[in-house]
Design a protein around this motif. Structure first.
Motif, short mmCIF file in Angstrom:
data_model
loop_
_atom_site.label_atom_id
_atom_site.label_comp_id
_atom_site.label_asym_id
_atom_site.label_seq_id
_atom_site.Cartn_x
_atom_site.Cartn_y
_atom_site.Cartn_z
N GLY A 1 39.13 48.60 51.53
CA GLY A 1 38.13 47.57 51.10
C GLY A 1 38.96 46.32 50.68
O GLY A 1 38.80 45.28 50.98
N CYS A 2 40.01 46.59 49.77
CA CYS A 2 40.76 45.50 49.22
C CYS A 2 41.55 44.91 50.26
O CYS A 2 41.68 43.79 50.28
CB CYS A 2 41.50 46.32 47.99
N LEU A 3 42.12 45.64 50.82
CA LEU A 3 42.98 45.00 52.14
C LEU A 3 42.15 44.36 53.10
O LEU A 3 42.67 43.31 53.25
CB LEU A 3 43.85 46.37 52.80
N ALA A 4 41.20 44.83 53.39
CA ALA A 4 40.29 43.87 54.19
C ALA A 4 39.83 42.54 53.80
O ALA A 4 39.78 41.55 54.44
CB ALA A 4 38.91 44.88 54.75
N GLY B 1 48.66 48.91 38.54
CA GLY B 1 47.49 48.63 38.94
C GLY B 1 46.50 47.93 37.99
O GLY B 1 45.63 47.30 38.44
N GLY B 2 46.55 48.49 36.75
CA GLY B 2 45.59 48.02 35.62
C GLY B 2 46.05 46.52 35.39
O GLY B 2 45.38 45.55 35.34
N ALA B 3 47.35 46.05 35.44
CA ALA B 3 47.92 44.68 35.33
C ALA B 3 47.52 43.77 36.38
O ALA B 3 46.64 42.80 36.54
CB ALA B 3 49.37 44.75 35.52
N VAL B 4 47.51 44.23 37.82
CA VAL B 4 46.93 43.50 38.94
C VAL B 4 45.48 43.53 39.16
O VAL B 4 45.08 42.07 39.26
CB VAL B 4 47.40 44.22 40.41
N ALA C 1 44.57 36.84 46.59
CA ALA C 1 44.77 37.39 47.91
C ALA C 1 46.01 38.35 47.43
O ALA C 1 45.77 39.65 48.08
CB ALA C 1 45.32 36.42 48.96
N GLY C 2 47.01 37.93 46.86
CA GLY C 2 48.08 38.85 46.52
C GLY C 2 47.73 40.00 45.57
O GLY C 2 48.02 41.10 45.89
N CYS C 3 46.56 39.55 44.68
CA CYS C 3 46.24 40.76 43.83
C CYS C 3 45.44 41.85 44.48
O CYS C 3 45.58 42.98 44.29
CB CYS C 3 45.33 40.10 42.65
N LEU C 4 44.56 41.43 45.52
CA LEU C 4 43.90 42.42 46.31
C LEU C 4 44.80 43.24 47.23
O LEU C 4 44.45 44.34 47.23
CB LEU C 4 42.71 41.66 47.30
N CYS C 5 45.88 42.61 47.65
CA CYS C 5 46.67 43.48 48.35
C CYS C 5 47.46 44.51 47.47
O CYS C 5 47.84 45.51 47.74
CB CYS C 5 47.87 42.43 49.03
N GLY C 6 48.05 43.87 46.34
CA GLY C 6 48.52 44.81 45.42
C GLY C 6 47.49 45.89 44.65
O GLY C 6 47.95 47.11 44.47
N GLY C 7 46.27 45.53 44.59
CA GLY C 7 45.41 46.62 44.11
C GLY C 7 45.17 47.73 45.26
O GLY C 7 45.28 48.66 44.97
N ALA C 8 45.37 47.10 46.52
CA ALA C 8 45.25 48.18 47.67
C ALA C 8 46.33 49.18 47.82
O ALA C 8 45.90 50.28 47.78
CB ALA C 8 44.85 47.58 48.88
#
Length: 473
Positions: free
Chosen positions: A444-447, A372-375, A343-350
């Motif tokens: 979409g990532c945040l959702a 972003g690449g790392a997340v 969940a944290g990775c999706l938030c970080g990606g967003a």
């Protein structure tokens, strides 16, 4: 001896604890993943040269990429379970041999038709390598080392994912597009030799019988869906609805057969395993985001920032290395923390994608792309590592086949919005299209992050660590 220990013994026996066996399995899987990802992403910049050499137009050239991806995504579901039943080492060796032989055919292809046909066979080899290799690592490594080993293999594959376009472009410019394939032939042979030196592993608790009807129905459904995803928008109006109807009908047939089968291809109880489903669904979003990231960032470095291909490749080296290093890091995540970290990775990606769309500083752009690449690297590796930890080891191939199929189809869906970057829309330039695509993907990532957080809050017991090594029935 516990039931789990008995299954481990049946799956690998005493050889499962042997360092040499584990080392060969890890090397074979690492080489296989590298070859697969390089041939997935290494030909994009080579397509114009392929078209000139083989006298092919743009519409036909699309199939050089699509045939490989469609074949891989369609066949992985069945390959994973076949490895469980008939031997994971056996299918991994077969997959690497098929991949090497078809890659040689690609390198020697005299026409576009031969090249596309060889790419279909190459995709079949890739479909055997990925899920079977993951299941083999799950069974030959002890629990405390399993995630780290899988993380290393995926990290090596991440190098090819991130750097594939530039490796392919450099080989095409300096040698030939055929050199991309020549590079993979000896690597795939090396992988097959390594795989042959590891221990055999299979599901000893199930008869070696396959629901071939169910396998055919599932493959047909995935094939129809994949074709719609890949070429639906370019087809006349009835084509996409007809393709979706065929996919839905085949899926209905498949589910009915699986419910009645005494030994189903995929246990439907797998879809009631809450941690597995959460990680797979979140991984599908993460993989779609990664496709967008790998598509947009290199093009933006060349477009908005005006860098030539060589300098753009150099600038993208930091995000590429960050993505590759994320695999081993993801392998160290404890089981209990995998879903919250996802969940944290999706938030970080967003956040990273939104910053990429809004920043006006080149140095900040590269720094954010690196983060972003790392997340995204952690999220994608975590999907494959953690889902293996929440299912029974003897059905690891089945689970990895389902996961890889889902995230591959999701990546295909991501190609559609990524294509907007290259559309020549009079009302929107390439830079604006790229920013719009990034912001839409960030939303979409945040959702998905919010949905995952709500799901964990509503079903806290399902995500407790004590339930992770058993399937929810």
């Amino acid at each position: 001896m516990s039931k789990h220990a008995t299954l481990r013994s049946g799956a690998g026996g005493a050889a499962a604890s042997d360092f040499g066996t584990r080392r060969w399995a890890l090397l074979a899987m690492s080489v296989g993943v590298f070859c697969i990802q390089l041939d997935s992403f290494g030909l994009n910049l080579a397509l114009p040269r392929i078209g000139r050499d083989l006298h092919a137009d743009g519409a036909g050239l699309q199939w050089v990429i699509s045939a490989y991806l469609l074949s891989t995504g369609t066949l992985m579901l069945g390959a994973g379970r076949l490895g469980d039943l008939f031997g994971r080492r056996r299918l991994l060796v077969a997959g690497l041999v098929v991949f090497a032989a078809s890659t040689l055919c690609c390198a020697l292809a005299p026409s576009l038709a031969v090249l596309v046909g060889a790419r279909v066979v190459q995709g079949a080899g890739a479909a055997m390598i990925m899920p079977v290799g993951l299941a083999l690592l799950t069974n030959v490594y002890p629990v405390e080392l399993r995630g780290r080993a899988t993380g290393w293999a995926l990290g090596i594959g991440g190098i090819a994912t991130a750097c594939g376009p530039f490796i392919g472009g450099a080989l095409t410019a300096s040698v030939s597009w055929r050199a991309v394939f020549w590079l993979n032939v000896p690597l795939a042979v090396l992988g097959a030799v390594c795989a042959s030196r590891t221990a055999e592993s299979h599901d000893t608790g199930a008869p070696r019988s396959v629901d071939w009807g169910g396998l055919a129905a599932a493959t047909a459904a995935l094939a129809a869906l994949s074709v719609v995803i890949d070429s639906g928008p370019r087809r006349p109006w009835p084509a996409a609805p007809v393709g979706l109807a065929v996919a839905a009908a085949m899926l209905f047939v498949y589910v009915r057969r699986e419910r009645a089968a005494s030994h189903p291809l995929v246990e439907l109880g797998l879809f009631r395993n809450a941690p597995y489903m959460a990680l797979t669904a979140a991984g599908a979003v993460a993989n779609t985001t990664t496709v967008m990231f790998l598509f947009v960032v290199p093009l933006t470095l060349q477009g908005q920032w005006g860098l030539p291909v060589a300098l753009a490749g150099t600038a993208f080296l930091a995000p590429a290395l960050a993505m590759a290093c994320a695999g081993p890091l993801a392998g160290r995540v404890p089981q209990r923390g995998a879903v919250p970290l996802m969940a944290g990775c999706l938030c970080g990606g967003a956040v990273a994608l939104a910053c990429l769309a809004l920043t006006s500083s080149f140095m900040l752009y590269v720094a954010v792309a690196t983060v972003g690449g790392a997340v995204l690297g952690v999220a994608n590796s975590l999907t494959l590592i953690a889902t293996q930890a929440v299912v029974r080891p003897e059905r690891a191939g089945e689970a990895s086949g389902v996961t890889k199929t889902v995230i591959t189809v999701a990546a295909g869906l991501g190609v559609g919005p990524a294509g907007a970057v290259t559309d020549q829309n009079p009302g929107m330039g390439a830079e604006a299209a790229a920013d719009t695509a990034l912001l839409a993907t960030a939303a979409g990532c945040l959702a998905a992050c919010v949905v995952l957080a709500v799901w964990m809050r509503m079903r806290p017991r399902a995500f407790a660590g004590r339930t992770w090594n058993c399937e929810q029935r």
